[in-house]
Write a protein that holds these residues in place. Structure first.
Motif, PDB file in Angstrom:
ATOM      1  N   LYS A   1      -3.425 -21.506   8.485  1.00 25.12           N
ATOM      2  CA  LYS A   1      -3.283 -21.206   7.059  1.00 25.12           C
ATOM      3  C   LYS A   1      -2.402 -22.248   6.384  1.00 25.12           C
ATOM      4  O   LYS A   1      -2.678 -22.718   5.278  1.00 25.12           O
ATOM      5  N   ILE A   2      -1.303 -22.620   7.071  1.00 28.62           N
ATOM      6  CA  ILE A   2      -0.399 -23.623   6.510  1.00 28.62           C
ATOM      7  C   ILE A   2      -1.094 -24.981   6.403  1.00 28.62           C
ATOM      8  O   ILE A   2      -0.964 -25.689   5.399  1.00 28.62           O
ATOM      9  N   VAL A   3      -1.864 -25.349   7.441  1.00 30.65           N
ATOM     10  CA  VAL A   3      -2.608 -26.610   7.396  1.00 30.65           C
ATOM     11  C   VAL A   3      -3.599 -26.592   6.229  1.00 30.65           C
ATOM     12  O   VAL A   3      -3.759 -27.581   5.510  1.00 30.65           O
ATOM     13  N   GLY A   4      -4.251 -25.441   6.033  1.00 27.50           N
ATOM     14  CA  GLY A   4      -5.194 -25.312   4.915  1.00 27.50           C
ATOM     15  C   GLY A   4      -4.509 -25.488   3.571  1.00 27.50           C
ATOM     16  O   GLY A   4      -5.046 -26.137   2.660  1.00 27.50           O
TER      17      GLY A   4
ATOM     18  N   GLY B   1      -6.799 -29.404  19.764  1.00 30.45           N
ATOM     19  CA  GLY B   1      -6.533 -28.078  20.319  1.00 30.45           C
ATOM     20  C   GLY B   1      -6.433 -27.037  19.210  1.00 30.45           C
ATOM     21  O   GLY B   1      -6.079 -27.343  18.075  1.00 30.45           O
ATOM     22  N   ALA B   2      -6.767 -25.802  19.583  1.00 29.94           N
ATOM     23  CA  ALA B   2      -6.764 -24.722  18.592  1.00 29.94           C
ATOM     24  C   ALA B   2      -5.338 -24.371  18.175  1.00 29.94           C
ATOM     25  O   ALA B   2      -4.413 -24.371  18.991  1.00 29.94           O
ATOM     26  N   LEU B   3      -5.178 -24.081  16.892  1.00 25.36           N
ATOM     27  CA  LEU B   3      -3.880 -23.667  16.354  1.00 25.36           C
ATOM     28  C   LEU B   3      -3.885 -22.167  16.083  1.00 25.36           C
ATOM     29  O   LEU B   3      -4.929 -21.587  15.767  1.00 25.36           O
ATOM     30  N   PRO B   4      -2.729 -21.528  16.180  1.00 25.41           N
ATOM     31  CA  PRO B   4      -2.636 -20.103  15.813  1.00 25.41           C
ATOM     32  C   PRO B   4      -3.039 -19.929  14.350  1.00 25.41           C
ATOM     33  O   PRO B   4      -2.925 -20.837  13.538  1.00 25.41           O
ATOM     34  N   ASP B   5      -3.503 -18.712  13.998  1.00 23.03           N
ATOM     35  CA  ASP B   5      -3.983 -18.436  12.646  1.00 23.03           C
ATOM     36  C   ASP B   5      -2.954 -18.775  11.569  1.00 23.03           C
ATOM     37  O   ASP B   5      -3.295 -19.332  10.518  1.00 23.03           O
ATOM     38  N   GLN B   6      -1.697 -18.434  11.803  1.00 19.70           N
ATOM     39  CA  GLN B   6      -0.659 -18.674  10.812  1.00 19.70           C
ATOM     40  C   GLN B   6      -0.509 -20.171  10.534  1.00 19.70           C
ATOM     41  O   GLN B   6      -0.357 -20.605   9.395  1.00 19.70           O
ATOM     42  N   GLN B   7      -0.567 -20.962  11.612  1.00 17.27           N
ATOM     43  CA  GLN B   7      -0.442 -22.414  11.444  1.00 17.27           C
ATOM     44  C   GLN B   7      -1.675 -22.997  10.751  1.00 17.27           C
ATOM     45  O   GLN B   7      -1.567 -23.929   9.947  1.00 17.27           O
TER      46      GLN B   7
ATOM     47  N   ALA C   1      -4.722 -39.800   1.377  1.00 18.66           N
ATOM     48  CA  ALA C   1      -5.953 -39.804   2.183  1.00 18.66           C
ATOM     49  C   ALA C   1      -5.611 -39.662   3.667  1.00 18.66           C
ATOM     50  O   ALA C   1      -6.321 -38.981   4.414  1.00 18.66           O
ATOM     51  N   GLY C   2      -4.492 -40.290   4.086  1.00 14.83           N
ATOM     52  CA  GLY C   2      -4.073 -40.167   5.488  1.00 14.83           C
ATOM     53  C   GLY C   2      -3.719 -38.726   5.843  1.00 14.83           C
ATOM     54  O   GLY C   2      -4.098 -38.217   6.911  1.00 14.83           O
ATOM     55  N   ILE C   3      -2.980 -38.050   4.958  1.00 13.16           N
ATOM     56  CA  ILE C   3      -2.609 -36.649   5.212  1.00 13.16           C
ATOM     57  C   ILE C   3      -3.852 -35.777   5.287  1.00 13.16           C
ATOM     58  O   ILE C   3      -3.972 -34.907   6.169  1.00 13.16           O
ATOM     59  N   LEU C   4      -4.800 -36.001   4.378  1.00 16.12           N
ATOM     60  CA  LEU C   4      -6.044 -35.222   4.396  1.00 16.12           C
ATOM     61  C   LEU C   4      -6.812 -35.457   5.699  1.00 16.12           C
ATOM     62  O   LEU C   4      -7.427 -34.541   6.257  1.00 16.12           O
ATOM     63  N   GLY C   5      -6.772 -36.703   6.193  1.00 11.80           N
ATOM     64  CA  GLY C   5      -7.448 -36.998   7.461  1.00 11.80           C
ATOM     65  C   GLY C   5      -6.828 -36.236   8.616  1.00 11.80           C
ATOM     66  O   GLY C   5      -7.546 -35.658   9.457  1.00 11.80           O
ATOM     67  N   TYR C   6      -5.487 -36.188   8.662  1.00 13.76           N
ATOM     68  CA  TYR C   6      -4.805 -35.463   9.739  1.00 13.76           C
ATOM     69  C   TYR C   6      -5.040 -33.957   9.640  1.00 13.76           C
ATOM     70  O   TYR C   6      -5.226 -33.269  10.657  1.00 13.76           O
ATOM     71  N   THR C   7      -5.033 -33.425   8.402  1.00 12.63           N
ATOM     72  CA  THR C   7      -5.283 -31.974   8.264  1.00 12.63           C
ATOM     73  C   THR C   7      -6.704 -31.636   8.700  1.00 12.63           C
ATOM     74  O   THR C   7      -6.945 -30.574   9.282  1.00 12.63           O
ATOM     75  N   SER C   8      -7.638 -32.547   8.431  1.00  8.96           N
ATOM     76  CA  SER C   8      -9.023 -32.307   8.859  1.00  8.96           C
ATOM     77  C   SER C   8      -9.119 -32.266  10.382  1.00  8.96           C
ATOM     78  O   SER C   8      -9.818 -31.420  10.950  1.00  8.96           O
ATOM     79  N   ILE C   9      -8.393 -33.160  11.050  1.00 12.50           N
ATOM     80  CA  ILE C   9      -8.387 -33.171  12.528  1.00 12.50           C
ATOM     81  C   ILE C   9      -7.840 -31.851  13.069  1.00 12.50           C
ATOM     82  O   ILE C   9      -8.392 -31.253  13.999  1.00 12.50           O
ATOM     83  N   LEU C  10      -6.745 -31.381  12.433  1.00 10.91           N
ATOM     84  CA  LEU C  10      -6.143 -30.113  12.890  1.00 10.91           C
ATOM     85  C   LEU C  10      -7.065 -28.935  12.619  1.00 10.91           C
ATOM     86  O   LEU C  10      -7.197 -28.016  13.449  1.00 10.91           O
ATOM     87  N   GLU C  11      -7.710 -28.910  11.455  1.00  7.75           N
ATOM     88  CA  GLU C  11      -8.587 -27.797  11.097  1.00  7.75           C
ATOM     89  C   GLU C  11      -9.815 -27.725  12.004  1.00  7.75           C
ATOM     90  O   GLU C  11     -10.318 -26.647  12.315  1.00  7.75           O
ATOM     91  N   LYS C  12     -10.293 -28.881  12.456  1.00  7.67           N
ATOM     92  CA  LYS C  12     -11.461 -28.918  13.336  1.00  7.67           C
ATOM     93  C   LYS C  12     -11.093 -28.658  14.789  1.00  7.67           C
ATOM     94  O   LYS C  12     -11.969 -28.570  15.656  1.00  7.67           O
ATOM     95  N   GLY C  13      -9.796 -28.537  15.077  1.00  3.28           N
ATOM     96  CA  GLY C  13      -9.361 -28.237  16.440  1.00  3.28           C
ATOM     97  C   GLY C  13      -9.528 -29.384  17.403  1.00  3.28           C
ATOM     98  O   GLY C  13      -9.592 -29.171  18.616  1.00  3.28           O
TER      99      GLY C  13
END
Length: 462
Positions: free
Chosen positions: A267-270, A259-265, A244-256
């Protein structure tokens, strides 16, 4: 002139052939025909004893095959063997794995006081039990007081004498050529086993040894299964929080949010999120299996309108099907009864079955939710137009981690526990589940739930 006893002997033999061994056989004069009559009497008594032994052992065997524990088997022996042997006490000891000691694991007595109980242990080396193992034959002691005078070092004899025991029959239990323990039949009467038929008792002992060994194995399997369930529950519970913690962090990254991540990154987060979601589903499945098998599954039953409930499940299923361009249809009557179920668990059953149907269906096909009432049951079915399941693989469907050769159409992943959980949840409701499938024509999963009167006093069940 024919001796009048002969027709009676012939009649007695005919009755014995039919299983009636309690027949009156006249002996009369002590001549050759009288000797024949005595022989027939002895034969009838022997056949009656052996018949009773077979009946007792058959009954015990049936019980053990039904899944009795070792203690239940031994209690059954205690309650059933009086027709075969006299006793006021029975004890059971197992030989320790190192072969050095025999340890009492069970005892039962008609008396109020026992001095040899569970946990009592005695060394085998140099004891009379070692001789019993060596010969493989029962030991009969018809006067324990005399035996103690001759063997004053025998602590176990001294203890059973305090219980009022005066005679004993000790039987070695040998399973697959290996001694596993002893059964001690004891009586408060002197010479209780003077007329015991050792040969027939050896046959009983051999069967008992196998039954006892099976009871031990069953008990061990039950214990191992409980350990497995505890391990699954602990492991799954401890895994849930970090996932659940990992999913929470990936959600933060996906929502920017950082800060915005490059497209390639991105995809990896997704991909990380997808993998964690799949792991989360597996953890939830493991927790369900652990709860069900340990008996800790609480069904929070309530009365629900089945037609409205199925309509709600259909709408959810239709959204899942649209993602794969599969048409979802519903065929249910409008007058379905109310039903007493755990609505959350029932939704889980239908969701699993619908997800499975979609997973194995091609785009452009149809999945149908059906329901009807039949013979006091509500029948609910999920029908697809998938590839169908080979007949010889149907038995794999409702087993833990069971799989078939049929592959999901879009490579969807599975824990292999979904259908096993569905079966357990349906059975926890008192229902049953089955599948009808034909290769090339699709599959229909059907489950039936018993209908109840709404006036029945019902509550939360376990």
């Amino acid at each position: 002139m024919v001796d009048p006893r002969i027709p009676k002997y012939i009649e007695s033999l005919a009755l014995m052939q039919k299983g009636n061994f309690q027949v009156e056989i006249p002996v009369g004069e002590q001549d050759e025909i009288g000797s024949l009559g005595l022989g027939l009497r002895t034969l009838g008594e022997t056949l009656k004893r052996e018949f009773d032994e077979i009946n007792v052992m058959t009954r015990i065997t049936e019980q053990i095959n039904a899944g009795l524990t070792l203690e239940e088997v031994l209690n059954l022996v205690y309650d059933s063997f009086r027709s075969l042997l006299p006793y006021d006490r029975i004890g059971f000891s197992l030989i320790e794995p190192d072969g050095e000691n025999a340890t009492a694991v069970w005892a039962r007595s008609d008396g109020t006081e026992m001095h040899i109980t569970k946990g009592y242990s005695a060394p085998l080396r140099g004891s009379s039990l070692a001789e019993i193992i060596r010969t493989g034959k029962p030991r009969i002691l018809n006067d324990l007081e005399q035996y103690l005078r001759e063997h004053p070092e025998s602590e176990s004899t001294r203890k059973v004498l305090k219980e009022g025991i005066r005679s004993s029959l000790t039987c070695p239990l040998i399973a697959k050529g290996k001694p596993v323990g002893f059964l001690f039949f004891s009586s408060k009467q002197l010479n209780a086993y003077r007329d015991a038929h050792v040969e027939s008792f050896l046959g009983i002992a051999g069967q008992l040894a196998l039954i006892v060994e099976k009871g031990r194995l069953y008990e061990r399997l039950v214990a191992l299964n409980e350990i497995k369930n505890k391990f699954l529950g602990i492991a799954a519970h401890d895994l849930r929080n970090p996932i659940a913690g990992i999913l929470g962090y990936t959600s933060i990254l996906e929502k920017g949010l950082l800060g915005a991540l490059p497209d390639q990154q991105m995809k990896i987060v997704g991909r990380i999120g997808s993998i964690c979601t799949r792991m989360q589903k597996m953890v939830e499945d493991l927790l369900d299996v652990s709860a069900i098998e340990s008996g800790n599954l609480d069904l929070k039953r309530e009365w629900i309108a089945l037609d409205a409930f199925l309509q709600e499940q259909f709408e959810t299923a239709r959204m899942l099907a649209q993602v794969k361009n599969i048409e979802m249809r519903m065929e249910i009557p409008s007058d379905l009864p109310r039903i007493f179920v755990d609505s959350g668990r029932l939704a889980q059953v239908i969701s699993n079955l619908v997800t499975n149907a979609i997973k194995f269906s091609q785009s452009g096909t149809v999945v149908t939710l059906l329901a009807r009432v039949e013979n006091g049951e509500a029948l609910i079915a999920i029908k697809d137009q998938g590839p169908g399941i080979p007949k010889d693989e149907l038995g794999n469907l409702f087993r833990d981690f069971g799989r078939t050769s049929v592959k999901p159409t879009d490579g969807e992943k599975s824990t292999g526990l979904g259908l096993a959980i569905v079966k357990r949840l349906v059975e926890a409701h008192g229902g049953r589940i089955w599948v009808e499938s034909q290769v090339g024509a699709g599959s229909t999963f059907v489950f039936a739930l018993p209908l109840q009167s709404e006036h029945t006093d019902s509550g939360t069940t376990r």
